[in-house]
Design a protein around this motif. Sequence first.
Motif, PDB file in Angstrom:
ATOM      1  N   CYS A  50       5.716  46.242  39.850  1.00 41.60           N
ATOM      2  CA  CYS A  50       6.902  47.048  39.575  1.00 41.60           C
ATOM      3  C   CYS A  50       7.670  46.441  38.401  1.00 41.60           C
ATOM      4  CB  CYS A  50       7.789  47.095  40.816  1.00 41.60           C
ATOM      5  SG  CYS A  50       9.344  47.985  40.560  1.00 41.60           S
ATOM      6  N   PRO A  51       7.985  47.235  37.386  1.00 45.49           N
ATOM      7  CA  PRO A  51       8.746  46.709  36.254  1.00 45.49           C
ATOM      8  C   PRO A  51      10.211  46.431  36.594  1.00 45.49           C
ATOM      9  CG  PRO A  51       8.424  49.057  35.998  1.00 45.49           C
ATOM     10  CD  PRO A  51       7.639  48.643  37.210  1.00 45.49           C
TER      11      PRO A  51
ATOM     12  N   TYR B  54       0.902  50.247  35.099  1.00 44.22           N
ATOM     13  CA  TYR B  54       1.462  49.103  35.819  1.00 44.22           C
ATOM     14  C   TYR B  54       0.426  48.260  36.549  1.00 44.22           C
ATOM     15  CZ  TYR B  54       5.451  52.135  35.058  1.00 44.22           C
ATOM     16  OH  TYR B  54       6.386  52.945  34.474  1.00 44.22           O
TER      17      TYR B  54
END
Length: 69
Positions: free
Chosen positions: A9-10, A51
């Motif tokens: 997850c960014p 991602y």
Amino acid sequence: MQLESTLTCPQCRHQAIEQMPTDACRFFYDCEGCGVRLRPLTGDCCVFCSYGSVPCPPVQNGGKSECCT
């Protein structure tokens, strides 16, 4: 071909190992850490390409399938 990818997850950097479908792209993923809904970045076909530690199976095969367009 690898069918597992680690999504990161960014937003919160939470990581989860996920199975990738071979017959469809995954456009959305809800982070287990913070709950944010991930969507592919511009130019990517799915959340694994944006991602993940490994791109989706169609991209691994050297191209994109119908789900990637």
